[in-house]
Design an enzyme around this catalytic site. Structure first.
Site, PDB file in Angstrom:
ATOM      1  N   LYS A 163       0.844   0.100  14.891  1.00 25.59           N
ATOM      2  CA  LYS A 163       2.217  -0.015  15.387  1.00 25.59           C
ATOM      3  C   LYS A 163       2.490  -1.252  16.240  1.00 25.59           C
ATOM      4  O   LYS A 163       3.640  -1.654  16.396  1.00 25.59           O
ATOM      5  CB  LYS A 163       2.555   1.226  16.232  1.00 25.59           C
ATOM      6  CG  LYS A 163       2.723   2.485  15.414  1.00 25.59           C
ATOM      7  CD  LYS A 163       3.912   2.375  14.479  1.00 25.59           C
ATOM      8  CE  LYS A 163       3.810   3.360  13.325  1.00 25.59           C
ATOM      9  NZ  LYS A 163       4.239   2.761  12.062  1.00 25.59           N
TER      10      LYS A 163
ATOM     11  N   HIS B 185       0.846  -1.200   0.000  1.00 27.75           N
ATOM     12  CA  HIS B 185       0.000   0.000   0.000  1.00 27.75           C
ATOM     13  C   HIS B 185       0.879   1.247   0.000  1.00 27.75           C
ATOM     14  O   HIS B 185       1.781   1.362   0.838  1.00 27.75           O
ATOM     15  CB  HIS B 185      -0.930   0.018   1.229  1.00 27.75           C
ATOM     16  CG  HIS B 185      -2.174  -0.807   1.029  1.00 27.75           C
ATOM     17  ND1 HIS B 185      -3.343  -0.575   1.699  1.00 27.75           N
ATOM     18  CD2 HIS B 185      -2.418  -1.869   0.222  1.00 27.75           C
ATOM     19  CE1 HIS B 185      -4.270  -1.433   1.313  1.00 27.75           C
ATOM     20  NE2 HIS B 185      -3.725  -2.242   0.419  1.00 27.75           N
TER      21      HIS B 185
ATOM     22  N   PRO C 152      -4.507   0.787  18.323  1.00 28.34           N
ATOM     23  CA  PRO C 152      -4.200   0.300  16.972  1.00 28.34           C
ATOM     24  C   PRO C 152      -4.322   1.343  15.858  1.00 28.34           C
ATOM     25  O   PRO C 152      -3.999   1.067  14.718  1.00 28.34           O
ATOM     26  CB  PRO C 152      -5.198  -0.842  16.762  1.00 28.34           C
ATOM     27  CG  PRO C 152      -6.246  -0.653  17.787  1.00 28.34           C
ATOM     28  CD  PRO C 152      -5.643   0.092  18.918  1.00 28.34           C
TER      29      PRO C 152
ATOM     30  N   TYR D 107      -9.218   6.081   6.938  1.00 29.66           N
ATOM     31  CA  TYR D 107      -9.355   6.481   8.343  1.00 29.66           C
ATOM     32  C   TYR D 107     -10.336   7.650   8.375  1.00 29.66           C
ATOM     33  O   TYR D 107     -10.048   8.717   7.842  1.00 29.66           O
ATOM     34  CB  TYR D 107      -8.015   6.936   8.920  1.00 29.66           C
ATOM     35  CG  TYR D 107      -7.007   5.842   9.165  1.00 29.66           C
ATOM     36  CD1 TYR D 107      -6.267   5.286   8.127  1.00 29.66           C
ATOM     37  CD2 TYR D 107      -6.772   5.367  10.453  1.00 29.66           C
ATOM     38  CE1 TYR D 107      -5.336   4.280   8.358  1.00 29.66           C
ATOM     39  CE2 TYR D 107      -5.835   4.367  10.703  1.00 29.66           C
ATOM     40  CZ  TYR D 107      -5.126   3.827   9.642  1.00 29.66           C
ATOM     41  OH  TYR D 107      -4.205   2.829   9.879  1.00 29.66           O
TER      42      TYR D 107
ATOM     43  N   TYR E   1       3.996   6.601   9.962  1.00 32.50           N
ATOM     44  CA  TYR E   1       3.123   5.463   9.644  1.00 32.50           C
ATOM     45  C   TYR E   1       3.915   4.342   8.966  1.00 32.50           C
ATOM     46  O   TYR E   1       3.710   3.158   9.251  1.00 32.50           O
ATOM     47  CB  TYR E   1       1.989   5.926   8.727  1.00 32.50           C
ATOM     48  CG  TYR E   1       0.850   4.929   8.583  1.00 32.50           C
ATOM     49  CD1 TYR E   1       0.904   3.899   7.635  1.00 32.50           C
ATOM     50  CD2 TYR E   1      -0.279   5.004   9.383  1.00 32.50           C
ATOM     51  CE1 TYR E   1      -0.130   2.980   7.512  1.00 32.50           C
ATOM     52  CE2 TYR E   1      -1.326   4.103   9.261  1.00 32.50           C
ATOM     53  CZ  TYR E   1      -1.241   3.077   8.317  1.00 32.50           C
ATOM     54  OH  TYR E   1      -2.263   2.169   8.200  1.00 32.50           O
TER      55      TYR E   1
HETATM   56  P1  FAS Z   1       1.058 -11.520  21.718  1.00 33.48           P
HETATM   57  O1  FAS Z   1       0.057 -11.103  22.757  1.00 33.48           O
HETATM   58  O2  FAS Z   1       0.651 -11.591  20.286  1.00 33.48           O
HETATM   59  O3  FAS Z   1       1.658 -12.955  22.085  1.00 33.48           O
HETATM   60  C1  FAS Z   1       1.925 -13.304  23.428  1.00 33.48           C
HETATM   61  C2  FAS Z   1       1.786 -14.803  23.543  1.00 33.48           C
HETATM   62  O4  FAS Z   1       2.164 -15.195  24.872  1.00 33.48           O
HETATM   63  C3  FAS Z   1       0.350 -15.282  23.345  1.00 33.48           C
HETATM   64  O5  FAS Z   1       0.319 -16.327  22.413  1.00 33.48           O
HETATM   65  C4  FAS Z   1      -0.091 -15.744  24.735  1.00 33.48           C
HETATM   66  O6  FAS Z   1      -0.969 -16.835  24.671  1.00 33.48           O
HETATM   67  C5  FAS Z   1       1.232 -16.150  25.353  1.00 33.48           C
HETATM   68  N1  FAS Z   1       1.275 -16.086  26.821  1.00 33.48           N
HETATM   69  C6  FAS Z   1       0.630 -15.230  27.641  1.00 33.48           C
HETATM   70  N2  FAS Z   1       0.944 -15.485  28.927  1.00 33.48           N
HETATM   71  C7  FAS Z   1       1.816 -16.545  28.916  1.00 33.48           C
HETATM   72  C8  FAS Z   1       2.507 -17.275  29.925  1.00 33.48           C
HETATM   73  N3  FAS Z   1       2.363 -16.973  31.216  1.00 33.48           N
HETATM   74  N4  FAS Z   1       3.323 -18.297  29.554  1.00 33.48           N
HETATM   75  C9  FAS Z   1       3.468 -18.617  28.236  1.00 33.48           C
HETATM   76  N5  FAS Z   1       2.841 -17.963  27.221  1.00 33.48           N
HETATM   77  C10 FAS Z   1       2.026 -16.933  27.571  1.00 33.48           C
HETATM   78  N6  FAS Z   1      -1.655  -4.257  16.386  1.00 33.48           N
HETATM   79  C11 FAS Z   1      -1.673  -3.603  15.205  1.00 33.48           C
HETATM   80  O7  FAS Z   1      -0.612  -3.189  14.722  1.00 33.48           O
HETATM   81  N7  FAS Z   1      -2.864  -3.416  14.531  1.00 33.48           N
HETATM   82  C12 FAS Z   1      -4.055  -3.902  15.024  1.00 33.48           C
HETATM   83  O8  FAS Z   1      -5.109  -3.737  14.420  1.00 33.48           O
HETATM   84  C13 FAS Z   1      -4.065  -4.603  16.243  1.00 33.48           C
HETATM   85  N8  FAS Z   1      -5.239  -5.128  16.750  1.00 33.48           N
HETATM   86  C14 FAS Z   1      -5.204  -5.803  17.961  1.00 33.48           C
HETATM   87  C15 FAS Z   1      -6.379  -6.364  18.516  1.00 33.48           C
HETATM   88  C16 FAS Z   1      -6.351  -7.031  19.757  1.00 33.48           C
HETATM   89  C17 FAS Z   1      -7.609  -7.640  20.321  1.00 33.48           C
HETATM   90  C18 FAS Z   1      -5.130  -7.129  20.483  1.00 33.48           C
HETATM   91  C19 FAS Z   1      -5.078  -7.802  21.837  1.00 33.48           C
HETATM   92  C20 FAS Z   1      -3.956  -6.587  19.926  1.00 33.48           C
HETATM   93  C21 FAS Z   1      -3.990  -5.933  18.670  1.00 33.48           C
HETATM   94  N9  FAS Z   1      -2.833  -5.403  18.087  1.00 33.48           N
HETATM   95  C22 FAS Z   1      -2.836  -4.747  16.903  1.00 33.48           C
HETATM   96  C23 FAS Z   1      -1.571  -5.539  18.740  1.00 33.48           C
HETATM   97  C24 FAS Z   1      -1.045  -6.935  18.475  1.00 33.48           C
HETATM   98  O9  FAS Z   1      -0.927  -7.141  17.098  1.00 33.48           O
HETATM   99  C25 FAS Z   1       0.268  -7.050  19.207  1.00 33.48           C
HETATM  100  O10 FAS Z   1       1.059  -5.885  19.033  1.00 33.48           O
HETATM  101  C26 FAS Z   1       1.068  -8.254  18.809  1.00 33.48           C
HETATM  102  O11 FAS Z   1       0.262  -9.385  18.935  1.00 33.48           O
HETATM  103  C27 FAS Z   1       2.288  -8.294  19.725  1.00 33.48           C
HETATM  104  O12 FAS Z   1       2.871  -9.520  19.607  1.00 33.48           O
HETATM  105  P2  FAS Z   1       3.518 -10.228  20.907  1.00 33.48           P
HETATM  106  O13 FAS Z   1       4.344  -9.243  21.631  1.00 33.48           O
HETATM  107  O14 FAS Z   1       4.118 -11.489  20.397  1.00 33.48           O
HETATM  108  O15 FAS Z   1       2.299 -10.518  21.897  1.00 33.48           O
HETATM  109  C1  PHB Z   2      -6.076  -3.879  10.430  1.00 36.59           C
HETATM  110  O1  PHB Z   2      -6.071  -4.132   9.203  1.00 36.59           O
HETATM  111  O2  PHB Z   2      -6.431  -4.719  11.304  1.00 36.59           O
HETATM  112  C2  PHB Z   2      -5.629  -2.512  10.885  1.00 36.59           C
HETATM  113  C3  PHB Z   2      -5.040  -1.661   9.964  1.00 36.59           C
HETATM  114  C4  PHB Z   2      -4.620  -0.394  10.381  1.00 36.59           C
HETATM  115  C5  PHB Z   2      -4.808  -0.015  11.700  1.00 36.59           C
HETATM  116  C6  PHB Z   2      -5.398  -0.889  12.625  1.00 36.59           C
HETATM  117  C7  PHB Z   2      -5.812  -2.148  12.208  1.00 36.59           C
HETATM  118  O3  PHB Z   2      -4.400   1.217  12.107  1.00 36.59           O
END
Ligand code: FAS
Ligand code: PHB
Length: 392
Positions: free
Chosen positions: A296, A72, A292, A201, A387
């Site tokens: 980032k 993009h 989000p 957005y 971004y």
């Molecule tokens: P993660 O949370 O992905 O991974 C951590 C892992 O550790 C999980 O698998 C968990 O099960 C495990 N864990 C937890 N406790 C543990 C323990 N005690 N022992 C062993 N394992 C354990 N980011 C964006 O950029 N755009 C978005 O749109 C976006 N939407 C999101 C929506 C939601 C609902 C959430 C919660 C996050 C969102 N994020 C988004 C952020 C997300 O993408 C995170 O930044 C990303 O998953 C970070 O990756 P990790 O640091 O690996 O953490």
């Molecule tokens: C998504 O595609 O999930 C998404 C993209 C941009 C954002 C947040 C979420 O800023």
């Protein structure tokens, strides 16, 4: 059991860290509380910065991203009656890729398991033993109920916001900064071709909306909802109506379709420092959370483990501590840059509750800022370089 690096968490941070370390012959063991299927099914991020794509390519995990991901070259910023495109290559010479975190996680699992990476799924009772010791440990109970002790030379806390790693650092040593936003995002995955070529957005008096996507046939969309709202209040037709209202533009229509998944995510900014305590190193959501809006979260996790891997490789192969000692401060510099940008995008695009005494004034500030960002090259360059990934 014993290994060089004990990794807690098999999300993108933990999985990518094990891949990066393995390129330098450094072994690791990953422990994960959930099943592989559960982790792969979590629908989260969608946008990957050019720098992160470069890291994933060099790590040998981006083949499918390059085949199926979508490059993009910009985004649209919108408010009622106006939609403006920001051209990233023109403004800052960079682009981003749209590729679901679920797909990246599947790629990482496949590649790591094919390489023989030890991953213990569905563990419980995880605790970190003596993080300050030269050889810390991770105690846990295996899926079959067997107590285990993993001896390591370093522990990587990649266990996300609700993990155990961050709280292993004593509060006397830790500082936490937090902002809880007065709204949440309701996200849907829909089986319908996107109605736009790049992300929209949209600021609207009824609330923010975002049109993203996962492929040419799957759309990912979000609407701002009240912080305590529940999914039961939002049947599909109400969601599509809100999306169409908030992104309305003469001559443009939003195509709707069956929803495959929907959920509500609270919005917060959260930073915990330091990201190192002896031989315990935090990376990704274990140390920080961003709203989000700036896309980032996943990119910060990738940046953290790239830096942590370089530091551990230098320690284990050259016996040097300089990058390990610098890890926390250097990682936090980028965390604060992404935290500011995510807060700035969120504050600019989300209309506060009309009941708020300052709401009418703040809305005028937001509209003025949107007009400025879409008309000033300097202001739009600031958005574009943050971004697409500002590592300065
Ligand atoms: P993660 O949370 O992905 O991974 C951590 C892992 O550790 C999980 O698998 C968990 O099960 C495990 N864990 C937890 N406790 C543990 C323990 N005690 N022992 C062993 N394992 C354990 N980011 C964006 O950029 N755009 C978005 O749109 C976006 N939407 C999101 C929506 C939601 C609902 C959430 C919660 C996050 C969102 N994020 C988004 C952020 C997300 O993408 C995170 O930044 C990303 O998953 C970070 O990756 P990790 O640091 O690996 O953490
Ligand atoms: C998504 O595609 O999930 C998404 C993209 C941009 C954002 C947040 C979420 O800023």
């Amino acid at each position: 059991m014993r290994t060089r690096v004990g990794i807690i968490g098999a999300g993108p941070a933990g999985l990518l860290l094990s891949q990066l370390l393995s390129h330098h012959g450094i072994d690791s063991v990953i422990i994960e509380t959930r099943s592989q299927e559960y982790v792969e099914a979590r629908i989260r991020a969608g946008v990957i910065e050019h720098g992160a794509v470069q890291t994933l390519t060099e790590a040998g995990v981006a083949d499918r991203l390059h085949r199926e991901g979508m490059r993009h070259d910009g985004i649209y910023l919108q408010w009622p009656g106006e939609r403006h495109h920001l051209d990233f290559p023109d403004l800052c010479g960079q682009s981003v890729w749209v590729y679901g975190q679920t797909e990246l996680t599947k790629d990482l699992f496949r590649i790591r398991l094919e390489a023989g990476q030890p991953i213990h799924f569905e563990v419980s009772d995880v605790s970190i033993i003596d993080p300050l010791a030269e050889r810390p440990g991770i105690a846990f109970t295996d899926a079959d109920g067997t107590p285990q002790l993993l001896e390591c030379d370093a522990v990587a806390g990649c266990d996300g916001f609700h993990g155990v790693s961050r709280d292993t650092i004593p509060e006397s040593v830790r500082t936490v900064w937090q902002r809880i936003y007065p709204y949440s995002w309701l996200g849907i995955l829909a089986e319908v071709a996107p109605s736009t070529d790049e992300l929209i957005y949209a600021w609207h008096p009824e609330g923010f909306a975002l049109h993203s996507m996962r492929s040419h046939s799957i759309s990912r969309l979000y609407v701002q909802v009240a912080p305590d709202d529940v999914i039961e209040n939002w049947p599909d037709d109400r969601i599509w109506e809100a999306l169409a209202t908030r992104m309305a533009l003469d001559g443009w229509t939003l195509d709707s379709g069956p929803t495959l998944e929907k959920g509500i995510t609270p919005m917060r900014s959260f930073v915990s420092a330091p990201m190192r305590y002896g031989n315990l190193f935090l990376a990704g959501d274990a140390a920080h959370i961003v709203p989000p809006t700036g896309a980032k979260g996943l990119n910060l996790a990738i940046a953290d483990v790239t830096r942590l891997s370089d530091a551990l490789v230098r320690r284990f192969t050259e016996g040097r501590e300089d990058l390990v000692d610098a890890y926390s401060d250097a990682a936090l510099q980028r965390v604060w840059r992404s935290t500011h940008f995510s807060w700035w995008m969120t504050s600019m695009l989300h209309a506060d509750d009309p009941a708020d005494a300052n709401a009418a004034f703040l809305r005028q500030m937001q509209l003025s800022q949107l007009r400025y960002v879409t008309s000033s090259r300097a202001a739009s360059t600031t958005l574009a370089e943050n971004y697409t990934g500002f590592s300065g």
